[in-house]
Design a protein around this motif. Structure first.
Motif, PDB file in Angstrom:
ATOM      1  N   ARG A   9     -33.725 -17.345  25.784  1.00  0.00           N
ATOM      2  CA  ARG A   9     -34.203 -15.971  25.601  1.00  0.00           C
ATOM      3  C   ARG A   9     -34.975 -15.477  26.820  1.00  0.00           C
ATOM      4  N   VAL A  10     -35.860 -16.323  27.350  1.00  0.00           N
ATOM      5  CA  VAL A  10     -36.667 -15.910  28.504  1.00  0.00           C
ATOM      6  C   VAL A  10     -35.791 -15.690  29.732  1.00  0.00           C
ATOM      7  N   ALA A  17     -35.446  -7.834  33.231  1.00  0.00           N
ATOM      8  CA  ALA A  17     -36.678  -7.208  33.714  1.00  0.00           C
ATOM      9  C   ALA A  17     -36.712  -7.168  35.238  1.00  0.00           C
ATOM     10  N   TRP A  18     -36.283  -8.249  35.871  1.00  0.00           N
ATOM     11  CA  TRP A  18     -36.227  -8.244  37.330  1.00  0.00           C
ATOM     12  C   TRP A  18     -35.287  -7.162  37.847  1.00  0.00           C
ATOM     13  N   ALA A  19     -34.216  -6.913  37.117  1.00  0.00           N
ATOM     14  CA  ALA A  19     -33.236  -5.917  37.557  1.00  0.00           C
ATOM     15  C   ALA A  19     -33.751  -4.492  37.402  1.00  0.00           C
ATOM     16  N   GLU A  25     -45.199  -9.126  31.863  1.00  0.00           N
ATOM     17  CA  GLU A  25     -46.093  -9.194  30.708  1.00  0.00           C
ATOM     18  C   GLU A  25     -45.607  -8.332  29.548  1.00  0.00           C
ATOM     19  N   GLU A  26     -44.757  -7.344  29.831  1.00  0.00           N
ATOM     20  CA  GLU A  26     -44.180  -6.538  28.759  1.00  0.00           C
ATOM     21  C   GLU A  26     -42.935  -7.191  28.161  1.00  0.00           C
ATOM     22  N   ILE A  27     -42.278  -8.012  28.955  1.00  0.00           N
ATOM     23  CA  ILE A  27     -41.010  -8.603  28.535  1.00  0.00           C
ATOM     24  C   ILE A  27     -41.203  -9.847  27.669  1.00  0.00           C
ATOM     25  N   LEU A  28     -42.170 -10.680  28.009  1.00  0.00           N
ATOM     26  CA  LEU A  28     -42.319 -11.952  27.301  1.00  0.00           C
ATOM     27  C   LEU A  28     -42.518 -11.791  25.794  1.00  0.00           C
ATOM     28  N   ALA A  31     -39.124 -11.366  24.381  1.00  0.00           N
ATOM     29  CA  ALA A  31     -38.319 -12.590  24.442  1.00  0.00           C
ATOM     30  C   ALA A  31     -38.810 -13.645  23.462  1.00  0.00           C
ATOM     31  N   LEU A  32     -40.118 -13.646  23.181  1.00  0.00           N
ATOM     32  CA  LEU A  32     -40.719 -14.701  22.364  1.00  0.00           C
ATOM     33  C   LEU A  32     -41.542 -14.100  21.226  1.00  0.00           C
ATOM     34  N   PRO A  33     -40.921 -13.329  20.346  1.00  0.00           N
ATOM     35  CA  PRO A  33     -41.690 -12.692  19.267  1.00  0.00           C
ATOM     36  C   PRO A  33     -42.257 -13.682  18.259  1.00  0.00           C
ATOM     37  N   ASP A  34     -41.721 -14.905  18.251  1.00  0.00           N
ATOM     38  CA  ASP A  34     -42.176 -15.925  17.316  1.00  0.00           C
ATOM     39  C   ASP A  34     -43.287 -16.793  17.888  1.00  0.00           C
TER      40      ASP A  34
END
Length: 252
Positions: A9-10, A17-19, A25-28, A31-34
């Motif tokens: 997921r990350v 996000a890089w693209a 810090e907004e993406i993680l 990617a990791l809602p759990d």
């Protein structure tokens, strides 16, 4: 909903996000809602981008099968194999290995994910660009048909009967927490590989007591082989998707 490995997921969310310039810090959290707390060497993601990295890759190793891991130290290798997953910086060289722990009480449990950074050799870009989602899917489906036939011949309930069927149905209908923009074919292979991996793992965790020991051992060998094939396919399909998100190859 069944979850993909954290590194899968990350890798996809960070590459996207890089693209498009979205802050890490907004993406993680997407990617990791759990995961309740993300710590460790996570700042390495921003550093890699600053130094020109454009695609984040993944490896899903296991004991006796380190396919996808670049050359690295014995300590990093052992840590990645124990975790069963790692993020790979292909251009600069480097690994991030997750360590997942729980905290809190039984009534209010929490999940902490700590990333450990290690040096590693770069990964030749052409190897990633050569990955073809269609061929990956064909190979996995061929392996699945073959192993299913072998398991049917062995007898018993190789996939945990109704529980595995329900899991497979739910998995095929899930979004799996993937970011938008993944080419449809790569996304389908990720779905298939992750589902086969889950079902094979369940088959290993729920032994069939009706089988004699020698036959049960054969069943386990087939399931372990299928599990590794599925996880290698999942890693390759993820990396093919990352290559497309980064613009290395046309989306197809």
């Amino acid at each position: 909903m069944p979850e993909l490995p954290s590194s899968v997921r990350v890798a996809l969310w960070v590459t996207r996000a890089w693209a498009d310039g979205t802050p890490i810090e907004e993406i993680l959290p997407r990617a990791l809602p759990d995961v309740h707390v993300v710590t460790g060497d996570v700042e390495r993601l921003a550093t890699w981008r600053e130094f020109g990295e454009s695609a984040l890759l993944v490896a899903l190793p296991a004991a006796g099968d380190i396919t996808g891991l670049p050359a690295t130290s014995p300590e990093a290798l052992d840590e990645a194999v124990a975790a069963g997953e790692a993020l790979v910086a292909p251009g600069l060289g480097g690994l991030l290995v997750p360590d997942v722990r729980t905290f809190g009480s039984e009534l209010e449990p929490g999940t902490l994910l700590e990333w450990h950074a290690h040096d590693a050799q770069p990964v030749p870009r052409h190897r990633v660009e050569a990955l073809d989602a269609g061929e990956l899917e064909r190979q996995l489906r061929t392996r699945l048909e073959r192993d299913t036939a072998v398991l049917d011949a062995i007898g018993g309930q190789p996939f945990g009967a109704g529980a595995a069927r329900e899991l497979a149905d739910n998995a095929f209908g899930a979004r799996w927490g993937l970011p938008p923009g993944i080419p449809p074919r790569a996304q389908r292979v990720i779905h298939v590989a992750a589902t086969v991996s889950l079902v094979a793992r369940l088959g290993l965790e729920v032994p069939d007591g009706a089988l004699v020991a020698s036959i049960a051992a054969q069943r386990e060998d087939v399931l372990r082989g299928l599990l590794r094939a599925a996880e290698r396919t999942l890693a390759d399909a993820t990396n093919a998707a990352s290559a497309a998100l980064a613009g290395w190859v046309p989306a197809r």
